[in-house]
Motif scaffolding. Structure first.
Motif, PDB file in Angstrom:
ATOM      1  N   GLY A  11      47.320 -79.788  50.847  1.00  0.00           N
ATOM      2  CA  GLY A  11      47.342 -79.813  49.296  1.00  0.00           C
ATOM      3  C   GLY A  11      46.530 -81.571  49.698  1.00  0.00           C
ATOM      4  O   GLY A  11      46.851 -81.382  48.423  1.00  0.00           O
ATOM      5  N   THR A  12      46.820 -81.635  50.491  1.00  0.00           N
ATOM      6  CA  THR A  12      46.451 -83.525  50.271  1.00  0.00           C
ATOM      7  C   THR A  12      45.570 -83.806  51.321  1.00  0.00           C
ATOM      8  O   THR A  12      45.087 -83.311  52.160  1.00  0.00           O
ATOM      9  N   GLN A  13      45.069 -85.059  51.071  1.00  0.00           N
ATOM     10  CA  GLN A  13      43.871 -85.224  51.543  1.00  0.00           C
ATOM     11  C   GLN A  13      44.483 -86.650  51.842  1.00  0.00           C
ATOM     12  O   GLN A  13      44.362 -87.770  51.113  1.00  0.00           O
ATOM     13  N   LEU A  32      45.687 -88.198  48.384  1.00  0.00           N
ATOM     14  CA  LEU A  32      45.056 -87.401  47.029  1.00  0.00           C
ATOM     15  C   LEU A  32      45.021 -86.592  47.564  1.00  0.00           C
ATOM     16  O   LEU A  32      45.022 -85.690  48.100  1.00  0.00           O
ATOM     17  N   PRO A  33      45.038 -85.545  46.688  1.00  0.00           N
ATOM     18  CA  PRO A  33      44.638 -83.651  46.406  1.00  0.00           C
ATOM     19  C   PRO A  33      43.561 -83.180  46.947  1.00  0.00           C
ATOM     20  O   PRO A  33      42.789 -84.486  47.312  1.00  0.00           O
ATOM     21  N   SER A  34      44.109 -82.555  47.860  1.00  0.00           N
ATOM     22  CA  SER A  34      43.681 -82.341  48.959  1.00  0.00           C
ATOM     23  C   SER A  34      41.449 -81.444  48.158  1.00  0.00           C
ATOM     24  O   SER A  34      41.881 -81.165  47.176  1.00  0.00           O
ATOM     25  N   PRO A  35      40.044 -81.501  48.989  1.00  0.00           N
ATOM     26  CA  PRO A  35      38.593 -80.960  48.607  1.00  0.00           C
ATOM     27  C   PRO A  35      39.317 -79.747  47.435  1.00  0.00           C
ATOM     28  O   PRO A  35      38.930 -78.590  46.874  1.00  0.00           O
ATOM     29  N   LEU A 121      30.575 -76.851  47.351  1.00  0.00           N
ATOM     30  CA  LEU A 121      32.099 -77.052  47.999  1.00  0.00           C
ATOM     31  C   LEU A 121      31.210 -78.362  49.373  1.00  0.00           C
ATOM     32  O   LEU A 121      29.962 -77.657  50.106  1.00  0.00           O
ATOM     33  N   ARG A 122      32.732 -78.605  49.397  1.00  0.00           N
ATOM     34  CA  ARG A 122      32.510 -79.923  50.728  1.00  0.00           C
ATOM     35  C   ARG A 122      33.993 -80.903  50.776  1.00  0.00           C
ATOM     36  O   ARG A 122      34.900 -80.307  49.740  1.00  0.00           O
ATOM     37  N   ASP A 123      33.828 -80.778  52.757  1.00  0.00           N
ATOM     38  CA  ASP A 123      35.383 -81.087  52.563  1.00  0.00           C
ATOM     39  C   ASP A 123      35.648 -82.794  52.956  1.00  0.00           C
ATOM     40  O   ASP A 123      36.721 -83.144  51.945  1.00  0.00           O
ATOM     41  N   PHE A 124      34.696 -83.362  52.609  1.00  0.00           N
ATOM     42  CA  PHE A 124      34.520 -85.536  52.533  1.00  0.00           C
ATOM     43  C   PHE A 124      33.444 -85.723  51.723  1.00  0.00           C
ATOM     44  O   PHE A 124      31.868 -85.003  51.375  1.00  0.00           O
ATOM     45  N   ASP A 125      33.585 -86.197  50.329  1.00  0.00           N
ATOM     46  CA  ASP A 125      33.481 -86.570  49.128  1.00  0.00           C
ATOM     47  C   ASP A 125      33.231 -87.867  49.293  1.00  0.00           C
ATOM     48  O   ASP A 125      34.100 -88.327  48.999  1.00  0.00           O
ATOM     49  N   TRP A 126      32.350 -88.625  50.045  1.00  0.00           N
ATOM     50  CA  TRP A 126      31.930 -89.872  50.341  1.00  0.00           C
ATOM     51  C   TRP A 126      31.846 -90.158  48.873  1.00  0.00           C
ATOM     52  O   TRP A 126      32.849 -91.520  48.871  1.00  0.00           O
ATOM     53  N   ALA A 127      31.273 -90.330  48.100  1.00  0.00           N
ATOM     54  CA  ALA A 127      31.025 -90.767  46.392  1.00  0.00           C
ATOM     55  C   ALA A 127      32.677 -90.858  45.826  1.00  0.00           C
ATOM     56  O   ALA A 127      32.567 -91.879  45.352  1.00  0.00           O
ATOM     57  N   ALA A 128      33.206 -89.732  46.383  1.00  0.00           N
ATOM     58  CA  ALA A 128      34.520 -90.223  45.374  1.00  0.00           C
ATOM     59  C   ALA A 128      35.711 -91.224  46.139  1.00  0.00           C
ATOM     60  O   ALA A 128      36.537 -91.802  45.931  1.00  0.00           O
ATOM     61  N   ILE A 203      28.935 -86.238  56.236  1.00  0.00           N
ATOM     62  CA  ILE A 203      28.665 -86.900  56.528  1.00  0.00           C
ATOM     63  C   ILE A 203      27.893 -88.160  57.052  1.00  0.00           C
ATOM     64  O   ILE A 203      26.660 -89.310  56.540  1.00  0.00           O
ATOM     65  N   ARG A 204      27.074 -87.099  57.624  1.00  0.00           N
ATOM     66  CA  ARG A 204      26.109 -87.838  58.240  1.00  0.00           C
ATOM     67  C   ARG A 204      25.054 -87.663  57.125  1.00  0.00           C
ATOM     68  O   ARG A 204      23.956 -88.632  57.644  1.00  0.00           O
ATOM     69  N   ARG A 205      24.894 -87.882  56.210  1.00  0.00           N
ATOM     70  CA  ARG A 205      24.027 -87.762  55.798  1.00  0.00           C
ATOM     71  C   ARG A 205      24.104 -89.088  54.627  1.00  0.00           C
ATOM     72  O   ARG A 205      23.319 -89.419  54.041  1.00  0.00           O
ATOM     73  N   VAL A 206      25.465 -89.860  54.570  1.00  0.00           N
ATOM     74  CA  VAL A 206      25.597 -90.596  54.032  1.00  0.00           C
ATOM     75  C   VAL A 206      26.480 -92.414  55.194  1.00  0.00           C
ATOM     76  O   VAL A 206      26.244 -93.307  54.349  1.00  0.00           O
TER      77      VAL A 206
END
Length: 377
Positions: A11-13, A32-35, A121-128, A203-206
């Motif tokens: 439900g949330t992150q 926040l809302p989950s991905p 699709l991704r669970d970790f959104d660094w930019a957001a 995560i490793r990409r950023v």
């Protein structure tokens, strides 16, 4: 020193930015809302607009986004997905195709009509996440990142996802019988955990600093035992009642003596009470949970335990408000919703000992400057 902790649920992150210069209670926090919820909403918009959907990116959490895909297909609308994105719904791509999803190559995806709704699709959104912090003048430059996701593991064809995940939990505890058994350095995440590995790779990409990963439910339980009242108990049960999964541990001096995992949607207060009674009494059996559509149960000992209390965290903890057990609604760091993040922070200290002194000191309530004094430095 700053550590970014992100606990990604159904439900949330839940996000915590730990800063060693601040009291733990003054750490910046976001819920926040989950991905998967965000992707589900985007798919449902496309359904209303009668538009095809293309899913790219990596494996992430399913649940709401899978349900939205199924509804989109039932509406007679096409869904395309690249292989890694398609594994969000099943590690067996033939099973994904059987759902009606058209699994296509990356080059085919690039040639699709521009009118297709393209979702990454991704669970970790660094930019957001960075944008959310920087909107309030908080630069996001962490020294480490810790992330939690729920991962069934890539079960072989014909093997129950529920049983496969539970077997993985039991195997891990056979090696180390405390909650830190479920935490990994980025490079140590087992290949069978495809979602967790995809999140770490994202995560490793950023970010090129230290990264820790953990399963969500054990992270929340680890966070719960950081509540001073729970920490004072020698023998207890600790329960995380999540939106989708409920996981309960029987702990004796911090060592795991048993556990069960169930789908929250199949539980009510009375049934959950019975399961907890069996866990404490040493009578709970795997079949009782699995046949009720849960994942399973495991007991190291069948000796009854006289529990000092039952600590409860999780967004669905209200199921136990009228429990017949001695329930305590744990609030680690003063915030129940951040229990998973506090557990992640504690696990990060264990995995990266060079960060441990300041983190452990923070959990012990060591004095820190007031926030306005830190901001003047």
């Amino acid at each position: 020193m700053r550590i970014l902790c992100v606990d990604i649920g159904t439900g949330t992150q839940d996000i915590l930015l730990y800063d060693s210069q601040r009291e733990l209670e003054n750490a910046y926090q976001l819920v926040l809302p989950s991905p998967t919820m965000r992707i589900a909403r985007a798919i449902r918009r496309a359904t209303r607009e009668r538009r095809a959907v293309l899913l790219t990116g990596v494996t992430m959490g399913g649940g709401p986004c899978q349900w939205a895909v199924e509804d989109h297909l039932r509406a007679g609308l096409p869904v395309y997905a690249t292989p890694e994105a398609a594994r969000t719904f099943n590690d067996d791509l033939e099973a994904v195709a059987a759902m009606g999803v058209r699994v296509i190559r990356e080059d085919e995806a690039m040639r699709l009509d521009r009118e297709v709704v393209r979702l990454e699709l991704r669970d970790f959104d660094w930019a957001a996440i960075r944008q959310a912090f920087e909107a309030f003048d908080v630069p996001l430059r962490p020294d480490g990142i810790a992330v939690a996701v729920f991962d069934h593991g890539a079960a072989p064809p014909g093997v129950s996802d529920r049983k496969f995940r539970f077997d993985l939990l039991a195997q891990r505890l056979a090696e180390r019988r405390d909650l830190l058994a479920f935490a990994y350095r980025a490079e140590e995440v087992p290949p069978v955990f495809t979602r967790m590995r995809a999140t770490v790779e994202t995560i490793r990409r950023v970010f090129d600093g230290p990264v820790a990963a953990m399963d969500t439910a054990p992270a929340a339980v680890l966070g719960a035992i950081l509540d001073p009242q729970v920490a004072a108990w020698r023998r207890c049960l600790v329960v995380n009642v999540g939106n989708f999964h409920t996981l309960a541990f029987r702990l004796n001096e911090g060592q795991v003596e048993g556990l069960f995992e169930h789908h929250t949607g199949f539980l009510d207060g009375e049934r959950l009470d019975r399961l907890l009674e069996g866990l404490a009494g040493g009578t709970l059996r795997f079949e009782e949970v699995f046949e009720g559509m849960g994942h399973g149960a495991w007991l190291w000992t069948t000796a009854p335990m006289a529990v000092e209390g039952v600590a409860v965290v999780g967004p669905r903890r209200g199921l136990l408000r009228r429990s017949r057990h001695p329930v305590y609604m744990a609030v680690p760091g003063g915030d129940m919703m951040l229990a998973g993040c506090f557990g992640l922070l504690r696990a990060f200290a264990d995995l990266y000992p060079e960060f441990a002194p300041k983190i452990l000191e923070a959990f012990q309530g060591a004095p820190r400057p007031a926030p306005w004094e830190v901001d003047r430095e």
